[in-house]
Design a protein around this motif. Structure first.
Motif, PDB file in Angstrom:
ATOM      1  N   TYR A  71      10.485   0.272  10.069  1.00 50.65           N
ATOM      2  CA  TYR A  71      10.417  -0.357  11.380  1.00 50.65           C
ATOM      3  C   TYR A  71       9.649  -1.674  11.323  1.00 50.65           C
ATOM      4  N   PHE A  75      12.227  -4.305  12.549  1.00 50.89           N
ATOM      5  CA  PHE A  75      11.979  -4.711  13.931  1.00 50.89           C
ATOM      6  C   PHE A  75      10.814  -5.686  14.063  1.00 50.89           C
ATOM      7  N   TYR A  92       3.947   0.878  15.541  1.00 52.52           N
ATOM      8  CA  TYR A  92       5.135   1.679  15.243  1.00 52.52           C
ATOM      9  C   TYR A  92       4.781   3.126  14.928  1.00 52.52           C
ATOM     10  N   TRP A  99       7.328  10.464  19.114  1.00 59.06           N
ATOM     11  CA  TRP A  99       8.772  10.708  19.191  1.00 59.06           C
ATOM     12  C   TRP A  99       9.198  11.847  18.274  1.00 59.06           C
ATOM     13  N   GLN A 208      19.326  10.469  19.350  1.00 61.52           N
ATOM     14  CA  GLN A 208      19.199   9.215  18.600  1.00 61.52           C
ATOM     15  C   GLN A 208      19.307   8.009  19.528  1.00 61.52           C
ATOM     16  N   LEU A 209      20.247   8.069  20.471  1.00 64.23           N
ATOM     17  CA  LEU A 209      20.400   6.972  21.422  1.00 64.23           C
ATOM     18  C   LEU A 209      19.224   6.922  22.394  1.00 64.23           C
ATOM     19  N   MET A 211      16.215   7.463  21.918  1.00 68.06           N
ATOM     20  CA  MET A 211      15.041   6.816  21.339  1.00 68.06           C
ATOM     21  C   MET A 211      14.991   5.338  21.705  1.00 68.06           C
ATOM     22  N   TYR A 212      16.174   4.705  21.791  1.00 70.14           N
ATOM     23  CA  TYR A 212      16.213   3.277  22.114  1.00 70.14           C
ATOM     24  C   TYR A 212      15.989   3.023  23.603  1.00 70.14           C
ATOM     25  N   ALA A 213      16.066   4.075  24.409  1.00 71.28           N
ATOM     26  CA  ALA A 213      15.726   3.960  25.826  1.00 71.28           C
ATOM     27  C   ALA A 213      14.281   4.347  26.062  1.00 71.28           C
ATOM     28  N   THR A 214      13.551   4.596  24.984  1.00 67.45           N
ATOM     29  CA  THR A 214      12.143   4.960  25.022  1.00 67.45           C
ATOM     30  C   THR A 214      11.365   3.897  24.245  1.00 67.45           C
ATOM     31  N   ILE A 217       9.934   1.492  19.630  1.00 65.13           N
ATOM     32  CA  ILE A 217       9.928   0.330  18.739  1.00 65.13           C
ATOM     33  C   ILE A 217       9.646  -0.972  19.490  1.00 65.13           C
ATOM     34  N   TYR A 218       9.386  -0.871  20.786  1.00 68.46           N
ATOM     35  CA  TYR A 218       9.092  -2.075  21.571  1.00 68.46           C
ATOM     36  C   TYR A 218       8.149  -1.701  22.716  1.00 68.46           C
TER      37      TYR A 218
END
Length: 287
Positions: A71, A75, A92, A99, A208-209, A211-214, A217-218
């Protein structure tokens, strides 16, 4: 006279199993009575996991370390995503540790009926024990990875790059909230996987998807105003932001976000428990 005395003694059963009469018949007292079984299942999971491994608990460090390195490179360096001024490794790693606990607990709870069908079909015990054992077992993995995170925080605090605050005292509550969300959502999915097997694959992909709404990583502060409100609807957002704010001293966090998460997760846990209670009565007919 003597025969009736023996008959009376025989009727003093130590255990009486009766069908639940309604959806709300959770019988939580019985779950508490079987707490020894819960501890036994947790111990079984821990021993089974490491029985044929050489490195033992060290494997729990491998995932967060290598994921953090990846990461940081992808990222942090290539994509150049903000970390609110916190060291990339600490930023990270904080998201990964939280998570990992949620995703592992959710995936395992969602499969609790299919993976334990043989036991459920042979022995009676409160079925709620199994999902509770899952989230408790994963706490051991979380504890090991959390120690790694604490070591990183201590190092960066020593060199003056991190400034933890009193919000770190909220950590036990944040863990309980995350466990409750994984438990409630997992029990809902476990009830569906008894009849629809492809829900397992859908869940794996969905997690998995998700995680990107959580904000793993940002940070929320780096989000465009257009999408920030959507991210804030995720109950995990407040949990991870509060966790980072306490240990790293950075983040876009306020207590109102946490109140929303508490209410949302409480409702989800109640719904999940009721659905699980309904399905566990007849799941052996469909499994």
């Amino acid at each position: 006279m003597e025969d009736s005395k023996h008959l009376s003694e025989a009727e003093n059963w130590t255990e009486v199993i009766e069908p639940h009469s309604s959806l709300l018949s959770l019988n939580l007292k019985e779950v508490w009575r079987y707490r020894d079984l819960l501890l036994l299942l947790v111990k079984r999971d821990f021993v089974t996991y490491f029985k044929q491994t050489i490195l033992g608990p060290i494997w729990f460090f491998v995932n967060p370390i290598f994921t953090t390195i990846m990461y940081t490179f992808v990222f942090g360096n290539l994509a150049g995503l903000s970390t609110d001024g916190a060291p990339q490794v600490a930023f990270y790693l904080s998201g990964i540790v939280m998570w990992n606990y949620f995703s592992n607990s959710l995936n395992q709870t969602a499969n609790v009926f299919t993976t334990n069908a043989n036991i459920f079909g042979k022995v009676y015990f409160p079925r709620l024990i199994m999902p509770l054992a899952v989230v408790t077992s994963n706490l051991m993995q979380f504890a090991i990875q959390f120690l790694l995170f604490i070591a990183v925080v201590i190092y960066y605090s020593y060199i003056g790059k991190l400034h933890p605050n009193l919000w770190v005292l909220m950590t036990p509550i944040l863990i309980v909230l995350m466990a409750g969300f994984a438990l409630g959502l997992g029990m809902i999915f476990s009830s569906m996987t008894t009849k629809y097997k492809d829900m397992t694959m859908l869940l794996t992909f969905g997690v998995q998807l998700f995680m990107y709404a959580t904000p793993v990583i940002y940070p929320v502060s780096a989000m465009n105003e257009k999408y920030r409100d959507i991210i804030l609807l995720n109950p995990l957002t407040a949990i991870i932001e509060c966790f980072r704010y306490g240990f790293l001293g950075v983040g876009d966090f306020n207590s109102g976000m946490l109140i929303y998460s508490i209410v949302f997760i409480s409702i989800m846990l109640i719904i999940g428990t009721l659905v699980f209670n309904k399905v566990q009565k007849s799941f052996m007919d469909t499994i």
